[in-house]
Design a protein around this motif. Sequence first.
Motif, PDB file in Angstrom:
ATOM      1  N   UNK A   1       8.804  -5.242  -6.326  1.00 43.05           N
ATOM      2  CA  UNK A   1       8.415  -3.932  -6.862  1.00 43.05           C
ATOM      3  C   UNK A   1       6.993  -3.566  -6.448  1.00 43.05           C
ATOM      4  N   UNK A   2       6.108  -4.552  -6.426  1.00 42.79           N
ATOM      5  CA  UNK A   2       4.721  -4.301  -6.016  1.00 42.79           C
ATOM      6  C   UNK A   2       4.657  -3.978  -4.519  1.00 42.79           C
ATOM      7  N   UNK A   3       5.419  -4.700  -3.708  1.00 41.68           N
ATOM      8  CA  UNK A   3       5.455  -4.431  -2.259  1.00 41.68           C
ATOM      9  C   UNK A   3       5.960  -3.023  -1.974  1.00 41.68           C
ATOM     10  N   UNK A   4       6.895  -2.556  -2.794  1.00 42.20           N
ATOM     11  CA  UNK A   4       7.446  -1.208  -2.625  1.00 42.20           C
ATOM     12  C   UNK A   4       6.545  -0.139  -3.235  1.00 42.20           C
ATOM     13  N   UNK A   5       5.496  -0.559  -3.950  1.00 47.51           N
ATOM     14  CA  UNK A   5       4.550   0.384  -4.539  1.00 47.51           C
ATOM     15  C   UNK A   5       4.951   0.913  -5.907  1.00 47.51           C
ATOM     16  N   UNK A   6       5.941   0.277  -6.554  1.00 47.36           N
ATOM     17  CA  UNK A   6       6.422   0.759  -7.852  1.00 47.36           C
ATOM     18  C   UNK A   6       5.641   0.195  -9.045  1.00 47.36           C
ATOM     19  N   UNK A   7       4.960  -0.933  -8.849  1.00 42.25           N
ATOM     20  CA  UNK A   7       4.140  -1.523  -9.920  1.00 42.25           C
ATOM     21  C   UNK A   7       2.825  -2.009  -9.339  1.00 42.25           C
ATOM     22  N   UNK A   8       1.870  -2.227 -10.239  1.00 36.86           N
ATOM     23  CA  UNK A   8       0.593  -2.830  -9.853  1.00 36.86           C
ATOM     24  C   UNK A   8       0.310  -3.975 -10.809  1.00 36.86           C
ATOM     25  N   UNK A   9      -0.517  -4.886 -10.337  1.00 32.22           N
ATOM     26  CA  UNK A   9      -1.015  -5.963 -11.196  1.00 32.22           C
ATOM     27  C   UNK A   9      -2.505  -5.722 -11.362  1.00 32.22           C
TER      28      UNK A   9
ATOM     29  N   UNK B   1       1.046  -6.320 -15.679  1.00 35.95           N
ATOM     30  CA  UNK B   1       1.905  -5.581 -14.758  1.00 35.95           C
ATOM     31  C   UNK B   1       2.070  -4.182 -15.325  1.00 35.95           C
ATOM     32  N   UNK B   2       1.755  -3.177 -14.503  1.00 34.49           N
ATOM     33  CA  UNK B   2       1.859  -1.779 -14.928  1.00 34.49           C
ATOM     34  C   UNK B   2       2.705  -1.001 -13.933  1.00 34.49           C
ATOM     35  N   UNK B   3       3.360   0.026 -14.415  1.00 34.72           N
ATOM     36  CA  UNK B   3       4.140   0.893 -13.541  1.00 34.72           C
ATOM     37  C   UNK B   3       3.177   1.831 -12.812  1.00 34.72           C
TER      38      UNK B   3
END
Length: 165
Positions: A77-85, A97-99
């Motif tokens: 999800x992070x690689x796809x840009x949908x979440x951040x840490x 972890x945030x959207x």
Amino acid sequence: MKTTKPSLLRTGFLIHDVSRLRRTVYDQRLKSLGITRSQWWVLANLSRHDGEGYMQIELARLLDVGKVTLGGLIDRLESAGFVTRQPDKVDRRSKRVLISAKGKLLITRLEKVSKVVNAEIMDGITEKEEDTLIRLLAKMKQNLIQMEGVPSATAGRKPSEKKAS
């Protein structure tokens, strides 16, 4: 010894079958969006706590998945840009972890799919029947929670609350 009525056994099987079939339909409908149901489930839970997010361990407990499994989902999800840490405000060594904004846009698209699927699932069911179903399932859920069906680490806690030492 108390015996279980056949109708109660049938109820359990029906709940299981409905849940399994529902998951299958969602998997089919989500394929075109390039996201798995598991990834959607992560995003949906994060979107309910917009701005706060979750610690990865809290999210794993909430979703009832292993830390390694969840880590892989979050990585994708992070690689796809949908979440951040992001570093936790209290414990800078830990990450929340945030959207992301892109994840929020995807949630909007997923909600549209969900509305259509849910309407199809409920086709032919009256509003009164739906109200009864919701009431009964909520009661069953409450009974399961009282039976410790929800890990105590997540039951009733807000994502930012810490366990007492």
